[in-house]
Design a protein around this motif. Structure first.
Motif, PDB file in Angstrom:
ATOM      1  N   ILE A   1       0.855  -1.205   0.000  1.00 41.29           N
ATOM      2  CA  ILE A   1       0.000   0.000   0.000  1.00 41.29           C
ATOM      3  C   ILE A   1       0.881   1.241   0.000  1.00 41.29           C
ATOM      4  CG2 ILE A   1      -1.865   1.259   1.118  1.00 41.29           C
ATOM      5  CD1 ILE A   1      -2.448  -1.128   2.781  1.00 41.29           C
ATOM      6  N   THR A   2       1.856   1.258   0.888  1.00 40.62           N
ATOM      7  CA  THR A   2       2.686   2.463   1.015  1.00 40.62           C
ATOM      8  C   THR A   2       3.467   2.719  -0.271  1.00 40.62           C
ATOM      9  OG1 THR A   2       3.508   1.063   2.792  1.00 40.62           O
ATOM     10  CG2 THR A   2       3.417   3.406   3.214  1.00 40.62           C
ATOM     11  N   ASN A   3       3.915   1.644  -0.933  1.00 43.55           N
ATOM     12  CA  ASN A   3       4.702   1.851  -2.149  1.00 43.55           C
ATOM     13  C   ASN A   3       3.861   1.818  -3.417  1.00 43.55           C
ATOM     14  OD1 ASN A   3       6.903   1.771  -0.461  1.00 43.55           O
ATOM     15  ND2 ASN A   3       7.174  -0.425  -0.730  1.00 43.55           N
ATOM     16  N   ASN A   4       2.539   1.655  -3.261  1.00 45.51           N
ATOM     17  CA  ASN A   4       1.661   1.549  -4.428  1.00 45.51           C
ATOM     18  C   ASN A   4       2.105   0.416  -5.353  1.00 45.51           C
ATOM     19  OD1 ASN A   4      -0.684   2.835  -4.852  1.00 45.51           O
ATOM     20  ND2 ASN A   4       0.255   4.801  -5.355  1.00 45.51           N
ATOM     21  N   ASP A   5       2.513  -0.708  -4.755  1.00 43.72           N
ATOM     22  CA  ASP A   5       3.091  -1.789  -5.548  1.00 43.72           C
ATOM     23  C   ASP A   5       2.007  -2.797  -5.932  1.00 43.72           C
ATOM     24  OD1 ASP A   5       4.856  -3.510  -6.740  1.00 43.72           O
ATOM     25  OD2 ASP A   5       6.404  -3.121  -5.241  1.00 43.72           O
ATOM     26  N   PHE A   6       1.439  -2.595  -7.100  1.00 43.27           N
ATOM     27  CA  PHE A   6       0.282  -3.395  -7.499  1.00 43.27           C
ATOM     28  C   PHE A   6       0.599  -4.883  -7.669  1.00 43.27           C
ATOM     29  CE2 PHE A   6      -3.257  -4.806 -10.054  1.00 43.27           C
ATOM     30  CZ  PHE A   6      -4.308  -4.222  -9.380  1.00 43.27           C
ATOM     31  N   PRO A   7       1.675  -5.252  -8.402  1.00 45.96           N
ATOM     32  CA  PRO A   7       1.937  -6.685  -8.605  1.00 45.96           C
ATOM     33  C   PRO A   7       2.048  -7.473  -7.306  1.00 45.96           C
ATOM     34  CG  PRO A   7       3.321  -5.372 -10.027  1.00 45.96           C
ATOM     35  CD  PRO A   7       2.631  -4.415  -9.123  1.00 45.96           C
ATOM     36  N   ILE A   8       2.676  -6.881  -6.288  1.00 45.46           N
ATOM     37  CA  ILE A   8       2.793  -7.572  -5.010  1.00 45.46           C
ATOM     38  C   ILE A   8       1.414  -7.837  -4.424  1.00 45.46           C
ATOM     39  CG2 ILE A   8       3.463  -7.269  -2.593  1.00 45.46           C
ATOM     40  CD1 ILE A   8       6.026  -6.246  -3.399  1.00 45.46           C
ATOM     41  N   MET A   9       0.583  -6.799  -4.485  1.00 43.98           N
ATOM     42  CA  MET A   9      -0.755  -6.925  -3.906  1.00 43.98           C
ATOM     43  C   MET A   9      -1.537  -8.032  -4.605  1.00 43.98           C
ATOM     44  SD  MET A   9      -1.686  -5.539  -1.344  1.00 43.98           S
ATOM     45  CE  MET A   9      -3.085  -6.411  -0.717  1.00 43.98           C
ATOM     46  N   VAL A  10      -1.419  -8.100  -5.920  1.00 43.01           N
ATOM     47  CA  VAL A  10      -2.115  -9.152  -6.667  1.00 43.01           C
ATOM     48  C   VAL A  10      -1.644 -10.519  -6.171  1.00 43.01           C
ATOM     49  CG1 VAL A  10      -2.355 -10.218  -8.929  1.00 43.01           C
ATOM     50  CG2 VAL A  10      -2.500  -7.751  -8.710  1.00 43.01           C
ATOM     51  N   GLY A  11      -0.328 -10.666  -6.026  1.00 45.27           N
ATOM     52  CA  GLY A  11       0.223 -11.929  -5.555  1.00 45.27           C
ATOM     53  C   GLY A  11      -0.288 -12.282  -4.172  1.00 45.27           C
ATOM     54  N   VAL A  12      -0.249 -11.291  -3.276  1.00 41.03           N
ATOM     55  CA  VAL A  12      -0.687 -11.551  -1.904  1.00 41.03           C
ATOM     56  C   VAL A  12      -2.150 -11.982  -1.885  1.00 41.03           C
ATOM     57  CG1 VAL A  12      -1.100 -10.495   0.336  1.00 41.03           C
ATOM     58  CG2 VAL A  12       1.000  -9.997  -0.874  1.00 41.03           C
ATOM     59  N   VAL A  13      -2.982 -11.273  -2.653  1.00 31.29           N
ATOM     60  CA  VAL A  13      -4.407 -11.627  -2.654  1.00 31.29           C
ATOM     61  C   VAL A  13      -4.601 -13.058  -3.152  1.00 31.29           C
ATOM     62  CG1 VAL A  13      -6.618 -11.174  -3.745  1.00 31.29           C
ATOM     63  CG2 VAL A  13      -5.262  -9.294  -2.902  1.00 31.29           C
ATOM     64  N   LEU A  14      -3.902 -13.420  -4.228  1.00 34.25           N
ATOM     65  CA  LEU A  14      -4.090 -14.760  -4.786  1.00 34.25           C
ATOM     66  C   LEU A  14      -3.629 -15.830  -3.800  1.00 34.25           C
ATOM     67  CD1 LEU A  14      -3.152 -14.263  -8.516  1.00 34.25           C
ATOM     68  CD2 LEU A  14      -5.403 -14.430  -7.474  1.00 34.25           C
ATOM     69  N   VAL A  15      -2.439 -15.643  -3.230  1.00 37.34           N
ATOM     70  CA  VAL A  15      -1.930 -16.648  -2.286  1.00 37.34           C
ATOM     71  C   VAL A  15      -2.861 -16.772  -1.097  1.00 37.34           C
ATOM     72  CG1 VAL A  15      -0.102 -17.121  -0.624  1.00 37.34           C
ATOM     73  CG2 VAL A  15       0.471 -16.478  -2.939  1.00 37.34           C
ATOM     74  N   TRP A  16      -3.310 -15.624  -0.611  1.00 41.23           N
ATOM     75  CA  TRP A  16      -4.140 -15.648   0.575  1.00 41.23           C
ATOM     76  C   TRP A  16      -5.514 -16.254   0.307  1.00 41.23           C
ATOM     77  CZ3 TRP A  16      -1.977 -11.780   4.356  1.00 41.23           C
ATOM     78  CH2 TRP A  16      -2.105 -12.296   5.651  1.00 41.23           C
ATOM     79  N   THR A  17      -6.069 -15.930  -0.865  1.00 43.65           N
ATOM     80  CA  THR A  17      -7.346 -16.540  -1.211  1.00 43.65           C
ATOM     81  C   THR A  17      -7.179 -18.051  -1.318  1.00 43.65           C
ATOM     82  OG1 THR A  17      -7.724 -14.582  -2.530  1.00 43.65           O
ATOM     83  CG2 THR A  17      -9.322 -16.335  -2.743  1.00 43.65           C
ATOM     84  N   ALA A  18      -6.061 -18.482  -1.924  1.00 48.18           N
ATOM     85  CA  ALA A  18      -5.828 -19.917  -2.056  1.00 48.18           C
ATOM     86  C   ALA A  18      -5.759 -20.575  -0.674  1.00 48.18           C
ATOM     87  CB  ALA A  18      -4.537 -20.161  -2.821  1.00 48.18           C
ATOM     88  N   LEU A  19      -5.003 -19.962   0.233  1.00 54.04           N
ATOM     89  CA  LEU A  19      -4.908 -20.484   1.596  1.00 54.04           C
ATOM     90  C   LEU A  19      -6.290 -20.568   2.231  1.00 54.04           C
ATOM     91  CD1 LEU A  19      -1.891 -18.722   3.362  1.00 54.04           C
ATOM     92  CD2 LEU A  19      -2.277 -21.161   3.105  1.00 54.04           C
ATOM     93  N   TYR A  20      -7.005 -19.482   2.079  1.00 48.98           N
ATOM     94  CA  TYR A  20      -8.308 -19.340   2.716  1.00 48.98           C
ATOM     95  C   TYR A  20      -9.284 -20.392   2.185  1.00 48.98           C
ATOM     96  CZ  TYR A  20     -12.583 -16.900   4.031  1.00 48.98           C
ATOM     97  OH  TYR A  20     -13.793 -16.570   4.539  1.00 48.98           O
ATOM     98  N   VAL A  21      -9.295 -20.535   0.847  1.00 49.29           N
ATOM     99  CA  VAL A  21     -10.220 -21.478   0.234  1.00 49.29           C
ATOM    100  C   VAL A  21      -9.868 -22.909   0.647  1.00 49.29           C
ATOM    101  CG1 VAL A  21     -10.885 -22.470  -1.986  1.00 49.29           C
ATOM    102  CG2 VAL A  21     -10.848 -20.007  -1.708  1.00 49.29           C
TER     103      VAL A  21
END
Lengths: 318, 361
Positions: A278-298
């Motif tokens: 968020i602080t660095n506005n780093d979109f690719p990282i955020m996409v990765g984090v969301v995908l990994v986390w959704t996978a874990l969650y699911v």
């Protein structure tokens, strides 16, 4: 035989559902990445210096922007599945590698918090249900109430204020150097596990009360079953089913909580990575984090569903 | 003697004898007085924030930086000889009088009266002192860049109120209409809506919200839309459940026979039957929304600065927790009180209006 078939149908349904949730997550992240405007702006501002129109067009071809959106999505998804993730914007490192590096601390302290929540919440829940209306019950309910209403981030900061700044009992920041340096774990574990413990307490209490009021408990009591057997074997084992179903609720809380807790305690985990993104506005990282986390969650959700189906034979396989 | 005591106990137990204190306590326990009062206070401060706030919440005065709340003693932070910027000051952290004696200044009524006087007294002795002064002008003190904390909390109430109200209306509209449609039409529409809801619940919301904020920028509109799409799911589930039983009622069949349009049946005949459920869920949901808004603001993905938001204010104070705990403390208390009041009120309403929802959680 029929039961086994229904079990398999249930399993297949849950797997399909898990897949849909994952696809949904990829849709949303990809959609957001395109809806936000030309992805090239992530690399260079409009009218910014250092980029020629030729380079701009070349970048477009490189990123496949001349193809239709559906094609772009397919390519993007293919790359994700191959493990060929985008580079982060800030330090041009492979996002997948970064996430793999950051995963262990998060898993370690999330597990610690989960154990903390269970160890604290479940016995307190039983206690407050068994001695309903007593001091213990009031304490337990008060604790549950606070757990629901206190913001995680505030609890974390206040714990630091009291236990590290004023009393100097526990260190804060990172998780220490060794594999498990317990002093470093205490404050983050309490911060993250607090809400989960309160939720467990509330759920165990209410389902325990319901069970203790049911006919088979009255029968057991009439038969002269000892008090401890009554509470633990007849009551508790049945009461534990309800909190199990709410594990997904706890997991969502954990994700939110982990981002906040890791930020406060500077734990180099996945949540902290999201905050840095968020602080660095780093979109690719955020996409990765969301995908990994959704996978874990699911996946976790899938397994809790399975456990639930195994534990409670009365479940409707829907 | 013993007999008298027993009968008194008995009387108290069956509630025949009541003292006024017990009556008040019973009243408080039966009616959600405290939550209602706190929520009324929230709405009042939200609406009249401009009048109530003693200072402008956005104007920062560097000399008010980290000043303590009024009940904290004023202290001398540090002192250095002369005003050479290269000389490193000595940390003092002592109350005014004590610090003055340390530097051989005699404290009098005049030179301890206010911040300027204390600083002047130190200057006279050849020192440059940094003083933290608490005063009634800033009851809860100042934040890390010298804005009045109380004013920011008051304006923060307004911000929370606006964001959450809009988001809730948004969620109500989507959630209730989807629940009505799913329950009334059933079949494939029902299946699709319920699966979409399930998948929606299967996504880690906070992370999706962060992605959206990075993609679209940190604005009010984005935040409200995000909270709106967070808030609709429980409405769908519960409204649908209600509609399933309501649509089989005789008066609905009669309305159909009388030739009412489907829209009219949904809005005039079925919707009123679900109002109780909607009120209960909405109340419980508002607390969640306030917490989520606070978390997003805390992470820097919520209300854009410098607008005062409680969550962001807690984050502002994080680096200063060593010597200015109040910056983080008070906004957190505000969040806690509001969310707890809403939870209390929601539970109370649920028991009154819709006891079956007790199973919800």
């Amino acid at each position: 035989m029929e039961g086994a078939l229904r079990m398999i149908t249930f399993l297949v349904r849950r797997i399909i559902f898990a897949c849909f949730a994952m696809i949904g997550a990829t849709f949303i992240t990809f959609g957001l990445s395109r809806a936000a405007g030309d992805p090239r702006y992530l690399y260079a501002q409009e009218g910014g210096y250092g980029i020629t129109p030729e380079r701009w067009d070349a970048l477009g071809v490189e990123m496949g922007l001349d193809k239709p959106v559906v094609w772009q999505y397919a390519v993007w998804l293919g790359n994700i599945l191959k493990g060929n993730w985008q580079d982060s914007l800030l330090d041009r490192k492979d996002v997948f590698g970064k996430i793999v590096d950051r995963l262990p601390p998060t898993l370690k302290f999330a597990l610690a918090s989960y154990i903390f929540a269970g160890v604290l919440g479940i016995p307190l829940g039983v206690l407050s249900a068994v001695s309903r209306g007593s001091l213990w019950d009031y304490l337990g309910r008060g604790f549950a109430l606070f757990g629901q209403a206190l913001p995680v981030f505030w609890v974390g900061i206040m714990l630091i204020l009291v236990f590290s700044v004023k009393l100097r009992w526990f260190p804060t920041g990172t998780l220490g150097d060794g594999f498990f340096d317990w002093k470093y774990y205490v404050l983050p574990t309490v911060t993250l596990g607090w809400i989960a413990a309160a939720t467990y307490l509330r759920l165990v209490r209410s389902s325990m009360l319901e069970i203790l009021d049911s006919e088979f408990i009255k029968l057991a009591r009439a038969k002269g079953v000892s008090y401890n057997t009554l509470i633990w074997k007849h009551g508790f084992r049945n009461a534990l089913i309800a909190p199990l179903t709410f594990s997904s609720l706890l997991l969502t809380g954990f994700i939110t909580g982990a981002v906040v807790t890791e930020t406060i305690f500077s734990i180099p985990g996945l949540g902290r990575l999201a905050f840095e993104a968020i602080t660095n506005n780093d979109f690719p990282i955020m996409v990765g984090v969301v995908l990994v986390w959704t996978a874990l969650y699911v996946t976790m959700n899938f397994f809790t569903d399975m456990i639930y189906a195994l534990v409670d034979p009365r479940i409707r396989y829907t | 003697m013993a007999q008298v005591q027993i009968s008194e106990d008995l009387l108290r137990q069956i509630g025949a004898e009541k003292n006024s204190l017990g009556e008040i306590w019973g009243f408080i326990r039966r009616w959600p007085i405290i939550p209602l009062f706190l929520l009324a206070l929230l709405i009042f401060t939200g609406i009249f924030a401009d009048v109530l706030a003693p200072h402008d919440p956005l104007i920062a005065r560097p000399d008010n930086r980290n000043i303590p709340p009024v009940w904290e003693t004023s202290i001398v932070l540090n002192v250095k000889l002369g005003d050479d910027p290269l000389v490193f000051p000595d940390p003092v952290d002592k109350p005014i009088e004590e610090a003055m004696l340390l530097y051989n200044i005699t404290p009098t009524l005049e030179n301890t009266a206010n911040q300027e006087a204390v600083e002047a007294a130190f200057k006279e002795a050849g020192y440059l002192a940094k003083v933290k002064w608490s005063s009634w002008d800033h009851i809860l003190g100042g934040d890390n860049i010298g804005r009045d904390l109380l004013s920011r909390i008051i304006h923060g109430a307004r911000v929370s109120l606006v964001v959450v109200t809009v988001a809730l209306i948004f969620g109500l509209l989507i959630g209730v209409s989807m629940g009505l449609v799913a329950g009334y039409f059933g079949g494939l529409i029902d299946e699709v809506i319920m699966r979409v809801t399930d998948i929606w619940l299967g996504l880690p919301f906070i992370l999706v919200a962060i992605v959206a904020v990075i993609a679209f920028g940190q604005t009010f509109t984005i935040l409200i839309i995000l909270l709106g799409i967070l808030s609709w799911t429980p409405f769908v589930r519960n409204v649908r459940g209600e509609v399933l039983s309501l649509k089989t009622r005789d008066y609905v069949s009669l309305a159909k026979v009388a030739g009412c349009s489907t829209f009219r049946i949904l809005v005039w005949h079925i919707l009123p039957g679900t109002i109780n459920t909607i009120i209960v869920i909405a109340t419980l949901r508002v607390g969640q929304l306030i917490l989520t808004e606070a978390i997003l603001s805390f992470l820097g993905a919520g209300i854009p600065p410098p607008t005062p938001a409680w969550g962001a204010m807690v984050n502002d104070g994080r680096p200063y927790i060593n010597d200015a705990w109040w910056i983080s403390f008070f906004p957190g208390v505000a969040i806690f009180l509001v969310v707890m009041s809403l939870n209390f009120l929601g539970d109370w309403l649920r028991d009154r209006l819709d006891p079956r929802l007790r199973q919800l959680n």
